[in-house]
Design a protein around this motif. Structure first.
Motif, PDB file in Angstrom:
ATOM      1  N   ILE A 149      19.795-115.231 -15.120  1.00  0.00           N
ATOM      2  CA  ILE A 149      19.641-115.946 -15.815  1.00  0.00           C
ATOM      3  C   ILE A 149      18.383-115.763 -16.604  1.00  0.00           C
ATOM      4  O   ILE A 149      17.003-115.721 -15.965  1.00  0.00           O
ATOM      5  N   GLU A 150      18.209-115.773 -17.839  1.00  0.00           N
ATOM      6  CA  GLU A 150      17.152-115.772 -18.684  1.00  0.00           C
ATOM      7  C   GLU A 150      16.143-116.981 -18.600  1.00  0.00           C
ATOM      8  O   GLU A 150      16.576-118.048 -18.805  1.00  0.00           O
ATOM      9  N   ARG A 151      14.897-116.881 -18.184  1.00  0.00           N
ATOM     10  CA  ARG A 151      13.833-117.926 -18.104  1.00  0.00           C
ATOM     11  C   ARG A 151      12.537-117.231 -18.856  1.00  0.00           C
ATOM     12  O   ARG A 151      12.317-116.248 -18.701  1.00  0.00           O
ATOM     13  N   GLU A 166      20.194-123.166 -14.080  1.00  0.00           N
ATOM     14  CA  GLU A 166      19.408-122.503 -15.549  1.00  0.00           C
ATOM     15  C   GLU A 166      18.378-123.674 -15.774  1.00  0.00           C
ATOM     16  O   GLU A 166      17.662-123.090 -16.650  1.00  0.00           O
ATOM     17  N   THR A 170      13.588-119.476 -10.620  1.00  0.00           N
ATOM     18  CA  THR A 170      14.598-118.336 -10.108  1.00  0.00           C
ATOM     19  C   THR A 170      14.424-118.743  -8.413  1.00  0.00           C
ATOM     20  O   THR A 170      13.254-118.730  -7.916  1.00  0.00           O
TER      21      THR A 170
END
Length: 308
Positions: A149-151, A166, A170
């Motif tokens: 998941i992009e954070r 999401e 993390t």
């Protein structure tokens, strides 16, 4: 036996009497120590960095690995773990490329399989008790394993949201989450033992050491057992080898310097005794073989019918 240490860096701050805010732990400082950059760029004159590697970094890190640890210092919650640091003594009787192979195997076991962001390096320099090289691997990693998941940097270090991953940070894959619990240190030492012994079996299953003035070939495998457990399991009487407190190594106080000299002498004596105790059977076999060769040589000499 081998040295392998693991500790956690916890984010915390406190105020001095003058109102100054002090940080008691810094992942960024640990990174600079590991890579010998920043305030630690002036390395020891005889020190070599054999290997450096970074991995499993979020996309926003790009090539600035120090930025990840700086961001951890900034956004991890107060009293939360910002990094876990590992130091592992590596065999000095194998080649540098073989130590790198070992280090990458350890990184795979400790970091890659959980997608932990990490920085690692091998430092090699002479030990404090002798001129013999003492290579050792440093690894620091974040327990926030990548999950795809992009954070943003700030969100990455927020608390994990079980129902909507999401939306949160993390997830931290702590020892409890991974199922190790209180056995984490034992699991860690078992991994190190297995990986070191695999490399030694592959490249250097035996080594030659000096025992009572004799060069004796012995197995080079290591054991994760404590001195007490090793004695119990193998019927030995090894002595505990004390660690040198860091303050003694750099103190200029005369009493401290004398204590350091006495401690170094004790350590050397205990190490010498332990080597003789651990490999007594190999020494005795070596001496029997030596005596047999001497008898054979003597018999051959006196049986030689050739004239003088």
């Amino acid at each position: 036996m081998f040295f392998a240490g693991l500790k956690h860096l916890t984010k915390s701050t406190y105020l001095t009497q003058t109102g100054r805010t002090i940080k008691s732990a810094s992942a960024q400082a640990a990174y600079h120590y590991l890579t010998r950059t920043g305030q630690f760029s002036q390395r020891k004159s005889n020190e070599v960095i054999e290997f450096e590697q970074h991995g499993n970094m979020p996309s926003w890190v790009k090539l600035d690995h120090a930025n990840f640890w700086k961001t951890a210092d900034l956004y991890e919650r107060e009293k939360g773990r910002i990094a876990t640091t590992v130091v592992i003594a590596l065999p000095n009787h194998i080649r540098p490329e073989q130590r790198i192979e070992l280090s990458q195997a350890l990184i795979q076991e400790l970091c890659d399989q959980h997608q932990f962001p990490y920085s690692a390096a091998i430092h090699r320099h002479a030990g404090s008790l002798s001129d013999i090289d003492q290579p050792h691997l440093h690894i620091m990693y974040s327990e926030r394993g990548l999950d795809g998941i992009e954070r943003s940097p700030e969100q990455f270090f927020k608390q994990w949201n079980r129902k909507a991953p999401e939306r949160g940070g993390t997830r931290k894959l702590t020892a409890d989450v991974l199922g190790y619990g209180r056995d984490h240190i034992e699991v860690f030492r078992e991994i190190v033992e297995q990986q070191i012994n695999q490399i030694l079996k592959k490249y250097a299953p035996t080594k030659t050491i000096e025992i009572k003035g004799e060069m004796v070939e012995v197995p080079s495998l290591v054991s994760r057992l404590s001195t007490k457990d090793y004695n119990t399991q193998y019927g030995k009487a090894l002595k505990e080898v004390p660690m040198i407190p860091p303050y003694l190594m750099y103190s200029k106080d005369e009493d401290d310097m004398q204590e350091l000299d006495e401690l170094k002498t004790m350590i050397q004596e205990h190490r010498r005794f332990n080597i003789e105790e651990m490999y007594s059977e190999y020494y005795e076999a070596h001496m029997r073989l030596k005596a047999e060769k001497q008898r054979h040589y003597s018999a051959s000499y006196f049986d030689d019918p050739s004239p003088f």
